[in-house]
Structure formats: C-alpha cells, structure tokens
Design a protein around this motif. Structure first.
Motif, short mmCIF file in Angstrom:
data_model
loop_
_atom_site.label_atom_id
_atom_site.label_comp_id
_atom_site.label_asym_id
_atom_site.label_seq_id
_atom_site.Cartn_x
_atom_site.Cartn_y
_atom_site.Cartn_z
N ILE A 187 73.28 75.30 66.07
CA ILE A 187 74.34 75.09 67.07
C ILE A 187 75.15 73.88 66.61
CG2 ILE A 187 74.91 74.78 69.52
CD1 ILE A 187 72.13 75.68 70.26
N PRO A 188 76.10 74.09 65.71
CA PRO A 188 76.78 72.94 65.10
C PRO A 188 77.52 72.05 66.08
CG PRO A 188 77.76 75.02 64.39
CD PRO A 188 76.51 75.36 65.08
N LEU A 189 78.19 72.63 67.06
CA LEU A 189 78.94 71.81 68.02
C LEU A 189 78.22 71.80 69.36
CD1 LEU A 189 81.46 70.15 68.73
CD2 LEU A 189 82.57 72.30 69.41
N ALA A 240 64.54 76.03 67.84
CA ALA A 240 65.64 77.00 67.90
C ALA A 240 65.32 78.19 68.80
CB ALA A 240 65.99 77.48 66.50
N GLU A 241 64.02 78.54 68.95
CA GLU A 241 63.70 79.68 69.81
C GLU A 241 64.11 79.42 71.25
OE1 GLU A 241 60.15 82.22 68.96
OE2 GLU A 241 59.54 80.49 67.73
N GLN A 242 64.11 78.13 71.64
CA GLN A 242 64.56 77.79 72.99
C GLN A 242 66.06 78.05 73.16
OE1 GLN A 242 63.43 73.73 73.91
NE2 GLN A 242 61.41 73.98 72.96
N ASP A 243 66.76 78.12 72.03
CA ASP A 243 68.21 78.34 72.07
C ASP A 243 68.59 79.78 71.75
OD1 ASP A 243 68.72 75.58 72.58
OD2 ASP A 243 68.50 75.13 70.45
N GLY A 244 67.59 80.67 71.71
CA GLY A 244 67.88 82.08 71.51
C GLY A 244 67.69 82.60 70.10
N VAL A 245 67.25 81.75 69.17
CA VAL A 245 66.96 82.21 67.81
C VAL A 245 65.58 82.86 67.80
CG1 VAL A 245 66.57 81.47 65.43
CG2 VAL A 245 68.40 80.42 66.78
N LYS A 246 65.43 83.97 67.13
CA LYS A 246 64.15 84.67 67.09
C LYS A 246 63.44 84.43 65.77
CE LYS A 246 65.56 88.28 70.32
NZ LYS A 246 65.70 89.74 70.57
N ARG A 247 62.13 84.21 65.88
CA ARG A 247 61.34 83.91 64.70
C ARG A 247 61.40 85.04 63.67
NH1 ARG A 247 56.01 84.39 62.73
NH2 ARG A 247 55.28 82.51 61.62
N GLU A 282 71.20 90.10 62.90
CA GLU A 282 71.09 89.42 64.19
C GLU A 282 71.27 87.90 64.01
OE1 GLU A 282 70.86 90.77 67.30
OE2 GLU A 282 71.32 92.59 66.16
N TRP A 283 70.69 87.36 62.94
CA TRP A 283 70.90 85.95 62.64
C TRP A 283 72.39 85.68 62.34
CZ3 TRP A 283 70.11 81.08 63.00
CH2 TRP A 283 70.63 80.19 62.05
N GLN A 284 73.00 86.55 61.56
CA GLN A 284 74.43 86.39 61.27
C GLN A 284 75.24 86.37 62.56
OE1 GLN A 284 75.65 89.54 58.64
NE2 GLN A 284 74.23 88.96 57.00
#
Length: 597
Positions: A187-189, A240-247, A282-284
């Motif tokens: 989340i850069p910004l 990052a998983e707390q921010d919606g990124v999946k392992r 999905e990551w993209q």
C-alpha cells in the motif's frame, strides 16, 4: 553544496541583462579568436544554468549566468555548438557590476540532439574567461536518460528542496527515482479516508511528508524532469493479510508451501518484506489498484519497478516450480495496460535482463554487483543490453562507488568516481549516482561519504559532456574495429589493464570515435574502488597516435570532460597509405578523438 559550483537562492533581487539572440549579435571579425584552449581563467563567470534539464523541440532555452564583479565590463559571447560545429552565436554586453546576465536561445527544431553552449568573456582584446553548459533537446527522456534520485522526504524547507533540484538540474538530470517514499510496499500511499495522509513512516520508520513528496514532484516538473515512483513488483509487509493480501499469492521456498520467501530487514524497521508471485493475476490486480491510488494523488510520471535478484528455487501457491524472471514479462505488460505511465525495471546483477528487455521499459537499468567487478564488465553489460534490446534501449547503471569506504565517515575518492564514469559514459551508458548527495550503498539514504569540491566540479563537466555528445556516445552507436597505436612511451591496450591506456572505437553519425581511458597509474582495475584507493592518473602530454583509417579522413577533433569544460578542439593530422597520424595534446582520465570522413 560547494559555493563555487552551485549558488543558493536568496530573497535579494539580482540585477540582470536579458538578451534575445538576434537583437545583439554579429560578426566577430577583427576580434580575438574563441579558442577554449587559449581562453583565460579570470573567475568572473561564476555559475551558469538553464531553466530546464531537457527541452522539447521548439522550446526556448533560458540561460542565467552569475557573474563575479569586475572594474571592467565586457562582452559575454555565446557560441552554440552541436558536436564540433557552431550552429549560432550571440553576444551580451556586461557592465562589470550586474550580478546576473540572462538571455534566451531557440535551438533548431530537430529532435534528440545535444548541444554545448560555450560562453566566453571578452575584455578589451582578450578572452579572459570561459565556461560551458550542455543542452538536451529531446521529446522523450528515455532516449538519453540521465537518472538521479531522492531519498529524504521528511518535512523540510521549500528552499532546501529548490536547491536540491537546481543542483540536479545543473547536472542535466532528466529523471528522478523517488526511493522509499512509500508507506508499505503493498500500500504505497497511506490514505486517511479518500485523501492522502499528511505523513507516514516508510519501511525504515523514517517519516515521509506528503507535502515534501508532492513539492519535489512539482519542482522536478518545473525543470522538465520525470518523477518516478519507486516500488518492488512483489513486496508485501508481514501484516499484509490484514490489508487483503492473500498468502497463496506468494512465492515459496518449498513445494509444501511452508516457507514463504522473505527479504529480512533490521529489527528496528517496520517489517521484513514478504515476496509475492509477480505472475499471480490476483496479486497484480491488488497491487495495481494501490498504485493507482498513488498516481491519483501524486503526479508521478512513472513506476521504477524493483526486484531482488536471483531467489533460488521457488514455487507458486499451487506448488508449481517457478522461473522468476519469466514472471516479469506478464507483470510488466499487465502493469502498463492497467497504469499507462513510464516504466523502468531494475535488473539486479543483470538478473532477468533478457526478459525485462521484452517489456515496455524506457531503458535498461542494471544494478551492478560482485559478478561484474572489473571496468571491462561495465562495457560488456552495455553491449549485452544493446543485444537484448536489438539496439533500441540505452543503459543506466546503479553502480555504488567506494562501497566499503562508506561504512564510516569520509569522502568519495575523486579518481575512482571519474574513472568509472569515464568507462560508463564512453561505453554508451549513464550512471545513477546523484541525488541529495551521491550513492555509495544500495540503501540510498546512506550519507557517510561527502563529495569533495574537486569532484563536484568535475562531475558538472562529465554530465555536460554526456549531454552535449549524446549523439556520438549513445545514439545508435556501435563498436568498430580500429587499429590504433601510440608512440614514445604510452602503451594502448584493447582491454583495460593497469599501466596502459585502454583504447576502443565506436561509430555513429558517420564518424569514428576513438576512446582513450588512462589506467597508466591505476592501483586497481575494479570499478567500485571499494577502499577509495584508486590513484589519480598523471596527465600524459603529446601522445602521438597512429590509426589505420578505412577511408579518407576530412577532419579530426578531440573533446574531454577533463579539459576546457568539454569543448571540442580541432587537431592537425596527416594521412598516407591508409595510416593517419595525429598528436593528442593531453590525456588525464578520458579523451574522445573523433574522425570524420
């Protein structure tokens, strides 16, 4: 910032003279010749700059020349040159008291051309002073990149920011990498609701001010520099998983997916970096959405995409073995489709460069490490990158100087820096090194080493040279076989060797360029000069060269960033039975001898 090179802005109003060429110009008959090698060094031409680092075709160039006072005024004579040819001249009257002289010049409309403005001060019948500044007329910065960086974004005074950008402008830097400006890599910004936060901690827990980042971008744009948003293509924080990124989007070290690849960082930093699969759509989708937020609220011109080099054997979230560099192509193509901005991607130690060359990047960028320690390796990388891109993309090096020496406080070693730049520039590359300070480490905020005044001054000439002669150095330039030798004690070598002058030839624009780089007093042949021990070469005078030229030569001239601010100087020569003989007046670090047919 040494005062004799860069002036700081003040609230004072300077008295100046503005000239539009054509209002005051003319024949210089019966006046002293404008020969840079014969000009004096009175120290009256204090500092020259232009309003931009790069110009689009048709743009006027606005010059500002700071003057030291003199009891006697004179004529400031400006000769505009493309390579060694004068394209126009103009003259400005100076009364000896005005602190600044200003004028404009409109280059011809041709795109992608470099120029040198030679500036002379004539008092009476004498040319008492001389300085130069280069100009780049290019519609696209990626054709001839001169890449710099910024790494400090805390709350700071606007004047400090202006001074930093003016310094980079004088070096003709046309693109800036904004290093570690971001909050989290995934989340850069940082946003407060739908608006940018006023500040945030970056990964090393240094505070970043939104206003500082935004003002730097605006200042860069005012100089026609591009502002590049730095971020990894596959980085996420541990939370990052707390921010919606999946392992399952990650990169794994084993087929059982028990160990996600990570880049460890110091305990005091915000997080290690967990690595994601660049090819995972999905990551993209997730990362591109976050990058779009950054581009929405900050007017960056592009994305400087970073990687971490060879990670060994890797698996995707389905336990399939992955070829990491192959994933760069779909990631970069998808990024360009999702966010249509400029792209640059780091090839760490050349890792993945052959794949990166197939993606929509502006140029090829190589961070050089231990696998390429020698001066010769730098030229080899430029040559390799040209092959990867079928000759279409130029090369920028991230090559960190005096690396071990920078573990403690000290100064950069001038001979080490200049020899490395000579090799990079002569080979057809450029060097990411200049920012708020100068790079000695891959962690850009490291400022253990300061820049000595002599190096700062020399680097101005080196970057003017890179800009003015860009059409010979890296504009479709190709290697050329040329048999050259030197008489009377100076030995040329086809590869860089201690105790010799490295000689290699290139051709472009219907000309042959013979590059001579002086390693006669070198103490190491490793470009990084880790211990800052590289010796200053003794200047060699009157080198008699013989060259087997494959055609009738009409003209020979030489130019060097070490002499006369990079001005071209004509050389007398003889040619008989295919062998050309010419005497090079002097060689310090690097000379370019040009043969025109």
């Amino acid at each position: 910032m040494p005062g004799h090179v860069f002036r700081k802005k003040t609230a004072a109003v300077c008295v100046g003279i503005l000239l539009i060429p054509g209002l005051l110009s003319g024949c210089l008959a019966d006046k002293p010749a404008l020969a840079p090698e014969q000009a004096g060094d009175a120290g009256l031409l204090a500092y020259v700059t232009t309003d931009k680092a790069r110009y689009s075709p048709g743009d006027p160039v606005k010059y500002t020349l700071s003057m030291n006072p003199s009891e006697e005024g004179g004529d400031v004579i400006i000769r505009y040159k493309h390579l060694d040819e004068t394209v126009s001249e103009s003259t400005v009257k100076w009364d000896g008291a005005a602190a600044e002289v200003q004028w404009e010049w409109k280059p011809e409309s041709a795109d992608y051309k470099g120029y040198m403005a030679e500036i002379y001060l004539r008092q009476g019948k004498e040319i008492v002073d001389h300085t130069n500044i280069a100009v780049d007329v290019s519609s696209d910065w990626g054709k001839f990149p001169r890449y710099g960086y910024l790494a400090d974004f805390m709350t700071m005074d606007a004047g400090e920011q202006e001074n930093t950008i003016e310094r980079l402008n004088r070096f003709r830097i046309n693109g800036i990498q904004f290093y570690d400006w971001q909050w989290k890599h995934h989340i850069p910004l940082k946003l407060d609701g739908d608006k940018p936060a006023s500040q945030w901690p970056e990964i090393a827990n240094r505070l970043v001010s939104y206003d500082t980042v935004k003002n730097y971008i605006d200042l860069a744009h005012s100089r026609n520099m591009k502002a590049m948003n730095y971020n990894l293509l596959f980085g996420a924080f541990e939370d990052a998983e707390q921010d919606g990124v999946k392992r399952e989007w990650g990169l794994f070290k084993d087929p059982l997916l028990t160990s996600q690849d990570r880049h460890p960082l110091p305990e005091s930093w915000a997080s290690d970096i967990m690595l994601m699969n660049p090819a995972n759509e999905e990551w993209q989708k997730y990362l591109f959405a976050k990058e779009k937020d950054a581009f929405k609220h900050l007017p960056f011109d592009g994305w400087h995409v970073d990687q971490l080099g060879d990670r060994g054997v890797l698996y995707d979230g389905n336990a399939g073995k992955l070829n990491l560099p192959e994933t760069y192509v779909p990631f970069m193509n998808a990024a360009k489709k999702a966010i249509d901005v400029d792209y640059v991607m780091n090839a760490v130690g050349q890792f993945g460069q052959s794949y990166i060359a197939k993606t929509p990047v502006k140029f090829l960028y190589t961070e050089v490490w231990d696998a390429h320690p020698q001066y010769r390796n730098l030229k080899e990388i430029v040559d390799q990158n040209l092959k990867y891109s079928a000759g279409s993309l130029n090369t920028v090096f991230a090559a960190y100087m005096n690396y071990d020496h920078a573990d403690s406080r000290g100064e950069f070693n001038t001979p080490g820096v200049l020899l490395t730049n000579a090799v990079i520039f002569a080979s057809g590359g450029s060097h990411l090194e200049l920012g708020e300070n100068m790079l000695a480490k891959e962690y850009f905020p490291n400022r253990n080493l300061s820049i000595p005044d002599e190096l700062e001054t020399s680097l101005v000439s080196y970057y003017d040279f890179l800009t003015a002669y860009q059409n010979l150095l890296r504009d479709g330039t190709a290697d050329k076989e040329l048999d050259a030798a030197a008489a009377e004690g100076t030995e040329l070598s086809a590869m860089p060797e201690r105790g010799k002058v490295w000689s290699f030839a290139k051709e472009a624009q219907g000309r042959t360029m013979l590059h001579l780089i002086n390693f006669t007093d070198a103490t190491t042949m490793e470009w990084q000069d880790n211990k800052a021990s590289q010796a200053e070469p003794k200047e060699i005078a009157d080198i008699k060269l013989t060259v087997k030229a494959d055609g009738k030569v009409k003209k020979v001239w030489t130019a060097s960033p070490d002499h006369y601010g990079g001005s071209a100087v004509g050389l007398d020569f003889t040619q008989k039975d295919g062998e050309l003989t010419v005497t090079l007046p002097k060689l310090k670090y690097w000379n370019m001898v040009v043969l025109e047919y």
